[in-house]
Design an enzyme around this catalytic site. Structure first.
Site, PDB file in Angstrom:
ATOM      1  CB  THR A  31      -0.693   0.223   1.235  1.00  0.00           C
ATOM      2  OG1 THR A  31      -1.470  -1.322   1.285  1.00  0.00           O
ATOM      3  CG2 THR A  31      -1.927   0.873   1.006  1.00  0.00           C
ATOM      4  CE  LYS A  83      -9.397  -4.648   6.777  1.00  0.00           C
ATOM      5  NZ  LYS A  83      -9.956  -5.252   5.308  1.00  0.00           N
ATOM      6  CG  ASP A 119     -11.328  -3.663   2.537  1.00  0.00           C
ATOM      7  OD1 ASP A 119     -10.777  -3.300   2.215  1.00  0.00           O
ATOM      8  OD2 ASP A 119     -11.086  -3.722   3.949  1.00  0.00           O
TER       9      ASP A 119
END
Length: 287
Positions: A31, A83, A119
């Site tokens: 990332t 998350k 996502d």
């Protein structure tokens, strides 16, 4: 579910940005490279940092988020296992984040913390472009955590007739299934695989730090398509075994790239080039 307009979400119009990724065991993440290379291609300045709680276990999530905001970060990406936990530290959730019940992108703006889920769109685009003719009539989804929630809702929106959710944690699959009309918890993994046309791994099993498979090899059949959201390694044991049996497979590359495309737009207000980000991802090799 359409992504919210980035023009309303960007933290700044300046040309210099600082972002980070929070998670455990993330040293192999691609990332940072994707964001920094895309920023450079757009004549922007980007510093993207890894905040790995395996390397610094003393830091808790509240402290990490508060420190990043105080230090002027545009935002944070969030991965396993935070998350869902990060939601308690935010002021506002996007519609996608509310629906999924998980956040993988936090944007700091005007003293507020905004949680998003890229996502959802990332997996949707990955499946749509990577396995465009895959039957989603009956899908076995392994994992009901933050990523699993995004994938379950993505599959439902794509038109799945049935989503069988399996998770080893008591009540996790049932909890996720309650929010999705076409979903149901799977008690028996073998039975669920026998009925499914496709199998998706949304657990961390298969990562470099957690090797193995989330499902026994003898439950895979050549008629299955098999997807994994893990990308370090890119070819997980699950995908290698599935491919050897004749299954069509989908690696975590597409989801990693597309979720980053959307996150870049949220962080900077600039639209990212998906092909360029994919090229950066691939330039880092297959392992």
């Amino acid at each position: 579910m359409q992504p919210e307009p980035a023009a309303k979400l960007a933290t700044t119009a300046r040309g210099s940005f600082r972002m980070g990724l929070v998670g455990r065991g993330i040293q192999l993440s691609r990332t940072p490279a994707m964001h920094e290379a895309e920023a450079s291609a757009q004549s922007l300045s980007c510093r993207y940092e890894l905040i790995d709680t395996d390397a610094d276990p003393a830091s808790d999530l509240h402290e990490i988020v508060a420190r990043a905001e105080a230090e002027g970060f545009a935002g944070l990406n969030v991965t396993f296992p935070y998350k869902q936990d990060v939601i308690a530290h935010l002021h506002h959730l996007s519609d996608a984040a509310k629906r999924v019940g998980a956040v993988n992108t936090v944007v700091f703006r005007e003293g507020r913390r905004f949680g998003h889920n890229t996502d959802f769109w990332g997996f949707t685009e990955s499946l749509r472009t990577g396995l465009p003719d895959a039957s989603i009539d009956d899908v076995l989804l392994i994992g009901a955590g933050g990523a699993g929630g995004a994938l379950a809702h993505a599959l439902a929106d794509l038109g799945a007739n049935k989503i069988r959710i399996f998770d080893t944690r008591d009540g996790a699959a049932a909890s996720l299934a309650r929010g999705i009309t076409v979903a149901e918890p799977a008690q028996d993994l073998a039975e669920a695989a026998a009925h499914a046309s496709g199998i998706v791994n949304a657990t961390p099993v298969g990562m470099a730090k957690l090797p193995g498979m989330p499902i026994a090899r003898d439950l895979l059949e050549a008629r299955h398509w098999v997807a994994d959201i893990i990308y370090f390694p890119l070819r997980t044991e699950l995908l290698r075994e599935a491919s050897s049996m004749g299954c069509r497979t989908l690696s975590g590359e597409g989801m990693a790239v597309f979720q980053a495309v959307r996150a870049f737009q949220l962080f900077t207000g600039h639209i990212a080039d998906a092909d360029r980000m994919r090229a950066t991802f691939r330039a880092m090799g297959a392992t």
